[in-house]
Design a protein around this motif. Sequence first.
Motif, PDB file in Angstrom:
ATOM      1  N   GLY A   1       1.893  12.160 -10.256  1.00  0.00           N
ATOM      2  CA  GLY A   1       1.439  13.288  -9.987  1.00  0.00           C
ATOM      3  C   GLY A   1      -0.059  13.594  -9.278  1.00  0.00           C
ATOM      4  O   GLY A   1      -0.302  14.794  -9.170  1.00  0.00           O
ATOM      5  N   ILE A   2      -0.205  12.837  -8.577  1.00  0.00           N
ATOM      6  CA  ILE A   2      -1.295  12.696  -7.597  1.00  0.00           C
ATOM      7  C   ILE A   2      -0.687  13.093  -6.226  1.00  0.00           C
ATOM      8  O   ILE A   2       0.068  12.399  -5.578  1.00  0.00           O
ATOM      9  N   GLU A   3      -1.249  14.183  -5.527  1.00  0.00           N
ATOM     10  CA  GLU A   3      -0.847  14.649  -4.362  1.00  0.00           C
ATOM     11  C   GLU A   3      -1.575  13.789  -3.362  1.00  0.00           C
ATOM     12  O   GLU A   3      -2.719  14.154  -3.031  1.00  0.00           O
ATOM     13  N   VAL A   4      -0.851  12.725  -2.852  1.00  0.00           N
ATOM     14  CA  VAL A   4      -1.556  12.051  -1.742  1.00  0.00           C
ATOM     15  C   VAL A   4      -0.549  11.870  -0.537  1.00  0.00           C
ATOM     16  O   VAL A   4       0.700  12.141  -0.434  1.00  0.00           O
ATOM     17  N   THR A   5      -1.096  12.149   0.648  1.00  0.00           N
ATOM     18  CA  THR A   5      -0.394  12.339   1.872  1.00  0.00           C
ATOM     19  C   THR A   5      -1.320  11.153   3.022  1.00  0.00           C
ATOM     20  O   THR A   5      -2.400  10.636   2.559  1.00  0.00           O
ATOM     21  N   PHE A   6      -0.777  10.929   4.064  1.00  0.00           N
ATOM     22  CA  PHE A   6      -1.539  10.138   5.213  1.00  0.00           C
ATOM     23  C   PHE A   6      -1.204  10.395   6.426  1.00  0.00           C
ATOM     24  O   PHE A   6       0.038  10.957   6.715  1.00  0.00           O
ATOM     25  N   ASP A   7      -2.194  10.182   7.505  1.00  0.00           N
ATOM     26  CA  ASP A   7      -1.681  10.373   8.783  1.00  0.00           C
ATOM     27  C   ASP A   7      -1.947   9.013   9.447  1.00  0.00           C
ATOM     28  O   ASP A   7      -2.452   8.261   9.280  1.00  0.00           O
ATOM     29  N   GLN A   8      -1.168   9.073  10.682  1.00  0.00           N
ATOM     30  CA  GLN A   8      -1.176   8.031  11.468  1.00  0.00           C
ATOM     31  C   GLN A   8      -0.970   8.308  13.007  1.00  0.00           C
ATOM     32  O   GLN A   8      -0.041   9.140  13.327  1.00  0.00           O
ATOM     33  N   TYR A   9      -1.553   7.461  13.847  1.00  0.00           N
ATOM     34  CA  TYR A   9      -1.113   7.488  15.281  1.00  0.00           C
ATOM     35  C   TYR A   9      -0.152   6.558  15.842  1.00  0.00           C
ATOM     36  O   TYR A   9      -0.110   5.393  15.128  1.00  0.00           O
ATOM     37  N   PRO A  10       0.599   6.742  16.690  1.00  0.00           N
ATOM     38  CA  PRO A  10       1.744   6.140  17.095  1.00  0.00           C
ATOM     39  C   PRO A  10       1.351   4.753  18.109  1.00  0.00           C
ATOM     40  O   PRO A  10       2.006   4.540  19.058  1.00  0.00           O
ATOM     41  N   TYR A  11      -0.018   3.989  17.674  1.00  0.00           N
ATOM     42  CA  TYR A  11      -0.171   3.043  18.645  1.00  0.00           C
ATOM     43  C   TYR A  11      -0.637   1.897  17.614  1.00  0.00           C
ATOM     44  O   TYR A  11      -0.966   2.213  16.576  1.00  0.00           O
ATOM     45  N   THR A  12      -0.610   0.661  18.309  1.00  0.00           N
ATOM     46  CA  THR A  12      -1.060  -0.522  17.324  1.00  0.00           C
ATOM     47  C   THR A  12      -2.465  -0.808  17.526  1.00  0.00           C
ATOM     48  O   THR A  12      -2.945  -2.088  17.502  1.00  0.00           O
ATOM     49  N   ALA A  13      -3.363   0.235  17.903  1.00  0.00           N
ATOM     50  CA  ALA A  13      -4.686  -0.172  18.130  1.00  0.00           C
ATOM     51  C   ALA A  13      -5.314   0.964  17.868  1.00  0.00           C
ATOM     52  O   ALA A  13      -5.053   2.389  17.669  1.00  0.00           O
ATOM     53  N   ALA A  14      -6.634   0.906  17.214  1.00  0.00           N
ATOM     54  CA  ALA A  14      -7.732   1.864  16.808  1.00  0.00           C
ATOM     55  C   ALA A  14      -8.633   2.183  17.773  1.00  0.00           C
ATOM     56  O   ALA A  14      -8.690   1.588  18.862  1.00  0.00           O
ATOM     57  N   SER A  15      -9.531   3.205  17.383  1.00  0.00           N
ATOM     58  CA  SER A  15     -10.804   3.382  18.418  1.00  0.00           C
ATOM     59  C   SER A  15     -11.787   4.139  17.516  1.00  0.00           C
ATOM     60  O   SER A  15     -11.379   5.265  16.900  1.00  0.00           O
ATOM     61  N   THR A  16     -13.063   3.657  17.731  1.00  0.00           N
ATOM     62  CA  THR A  16     -14.051   4.198  17.030  1.00  0.00           C
ATOM     63  C   THR A  16     -15.464   3.707  17.765  1.00  0.00           C
ATOM     64  O   THR A  16     -15.448   3.322  18.819  1.00  0.00           O
ATOM     65  N   VAL A  17     -16.593   4.077  16.987  1.00  0.00           N
ATOM     66  CA  VAL A  17     -17.966   3.872  17.472  1.00  0.00           C
ATOM     67  C   VAL A  17     -18.146   2.279  17.604  1.00  0.00           C
ATOM     68  O   VAL A  17     -17.663   1.671  16.571  1.00  0.00           O
TER      69      VAL A  17
ATOM     70  N   ALA B   1       0.967  -1.209  -0.023  1.00  0.00           N
ATOM     71  CA  ALA B   1       0.121   0.080   0.016  1.00  0.00           C
ATOM     72  C   ALA B   1       0.841   1.336   0.007  1.00  0.00           C
ATOM     73  O   ALA B   1       0.532   2.340  -0.824  1.00  0.00           O
ATOM     74  N   LEU B   2       1.848   1.351   0.780  1.00  0.00           N
ATOM     75  CA  LEU B   2       2.892   2.325   0.688  1.00  0.00           C
ATOM     76  C   LEU B   2       3.408   2.728  -0.611  1.00  0.00           C
ATOM     77  O   LEU B   2       3.684   3.584  -1.131  1.00  0.00           O
ATOM     78  N   GLN B   3       3.755   1.497  -1.318  1.00  0.00           N
ATOM     79  CA  GLN B   3       4.383   1.629  -2.465  1.00  0.00           C
ATOM     80  C   GLN B   3       3.227   2.154  -3.577  1.00  0.00           C
ATOM     81  O   GLN B   3       3.590   2.846  -4.440  1.00  0.00           O
ATOM     82  N   LYS B   4       2.018   2.012  -3.351  1.00  0.00           N
ATOM     83  CA  LYS B   4       0.755   2.259  -4.247  1.00  0.00           C
ATOM     84  C   LYS B   4       0.769   3.862  -4.021  1.00  0.00           C
ATOM     85  O   LYS B   4       0.668   4.492  -4.957  1.00  0.00           O
ATOM     86  N   MET B   5       1.135   4.266  -2.826  1.00  0.00           N
ATOM     87  CA  MET B   5       1.147   5.876  -2.731  1.00  0.00           C
ATOM     88  C   MET B   5       2.381   6.471  -3.265  1.00  0.00           C
ATOM     89  O   MET B   5       2.307   7.675  -4.119  1.00  0.00           O
ATOM     90  N   ASP B   6       3.402   5.757  -3.424  1.00  0.00           N
ATOM     91  CA  ASP B   6       4.716   6.117  -3.902  1.00  0.00           C
ATOM     92  C   ASP B   6       4.372   6.484  -5.549  1.00  0.00           C
ATOM     93  O   ASP B   6       4.839   7.448  -6.235  1.00  0.00           O
TER      94      ASP B   6
END
Length: 525
Positions: free
Chosen positions: A274-290, A263-268
């Motif tokens: 010429g597609i402007e793509v970025t991403f964010d990530q939090y520094p934990y191996t767990a998510a949180s949501t509803v 997936a990281l290679q896909k972004m590269d």
Amino acid sequence: MYDIIIRNGKIFDGTGNPWTKLDIAIKDGRIVNMGKFENESATTEIEAEGLAVSPGFIDTHVHSDLLCTKPDVHKIKVLQGVTTELLGQDGISVAPVSEKTKPLWQKQLEGLNGTIGDWEWNTIEEYLTFLENSQLLGNVAYLVPHGAVRTLTMGFEGRESTKDEMIRMRELVEEGMRQGAYGVSTGLIYPPNSYSNKEELIEICKGAAKYDGCFVVHIRNESTTLLDSLEEVIDVARQTGVRLHISHFKSVGLKNSYKYEIALQKMDLARSEGIEVTFDQYPYTAASTVFHSILPPWVHAGGTEEMLTRLKDPESREKIKSDFLNKTDYENPIYSCGWENIIISATGTEKNKSYEGKTIVEISNILNKDPADTAMDLLLEEEGNATMVLHWGRELDIVKAMKSPWYIVGSDGIFGGKPHPRLYGSFPRVLRRYVRELEIISLSEAIHSMTGKAAQLLRLKDRGLLHKGYYADIVIFDPEKIEDKATFEDPLQEPIGINYVIVNGQLTVKNGAVVSKGIGKVLKY
């Protein structure tokens, strides 16, 4: 005389450049000079010898849309150095609404965004005015939420939209952009966004691209079909010209970890195209949501009340159980991670508060129930108002993310109950664990990913860097002492090592305490 002079600090300007030793002079909310000011004075003088002086951190993924108006609750953001937040995430937020859709969204978002009573607004313009008239400790910006414009157009119907409906949604996005939004967001695992197809995404992104806005997206699937889901939104950006930002980018479930590198290679490749793509990530191996996001998409059609009705129906419950075990065509955390990795982080009722911090397996053992029945019964009792923590992966992927030039820090913090520690610790954790201890990235690179990169994503013209003429949003911290104290077991611990935080030229945090009533601004695009 200046308002504030910061003397003798190591200046990390937010560009990724190495530090330099300069003084910073502040007056009327802005940086007015940078140099050596031996003969100048200020109302407030800050000695920063041995400390890092950074732009204020910009959190590109938050759920502070309502509670940013409650300083006693929201103060944890400035206490960890965050001076600007991007609201309106995941396509599910508080404006625009109508008198018809407002109560539905108030019900659906209570577990995610909390509650502050009646909403005084319908339009994005009215919501931003409400924020302007509130006491904000930090600055906020807003995205047009896909789900909100979808429900204004076609309610909570669980179907694909017609061409005319897509056009109406685009028009609403354009209206939101004119009212000050920075782009459009979607969360393709959340109803009603999950019912949309790529054609609908293309149409709403045309509305954002018309005003040079961004597309901030929680992709359709972060596990079994991660690569296809990423390609879907890359193609949306390809066809519309919108700049693409992937929220909390990860690969859910150890069985899917191998996909992360691809997936990281896909972004590269997208960037090279010429597609402007970025991403964010939090520094934990767990998510949180509803918590209700564990349910298959068909269960959500019609909104929360319809969802609860289905959870009471024996036939529907059996189908849900079967989907939990077998379906991989939606984001299914039970299939990818298992009940043992799903933890209840917050409930709305006192009755179930004792379950906060426990896994579904642990709660099931207490109740002597099947985990699926435990989950559905808990959702019924809470009327959908509960949040969860999901342990999804491995630290190796976090390290890979941080080394990518497209990486931005975003907390995805959710208030309430026993929250994910990322709410209290994300930014200090990066600086403590991944900079100082593991030396994964340099301090200047980490600060760049917390400041300048986010400012570039949002096209902020006078924030995110320490430059003359820019607003004085500044964090001063000790690189050798900054530390996140929040843990999964005890997540409400404030960080240490942050000496000062300045927002719009006003000293807001001093030695771990909020010392200002707050002069945060509502930023408009």
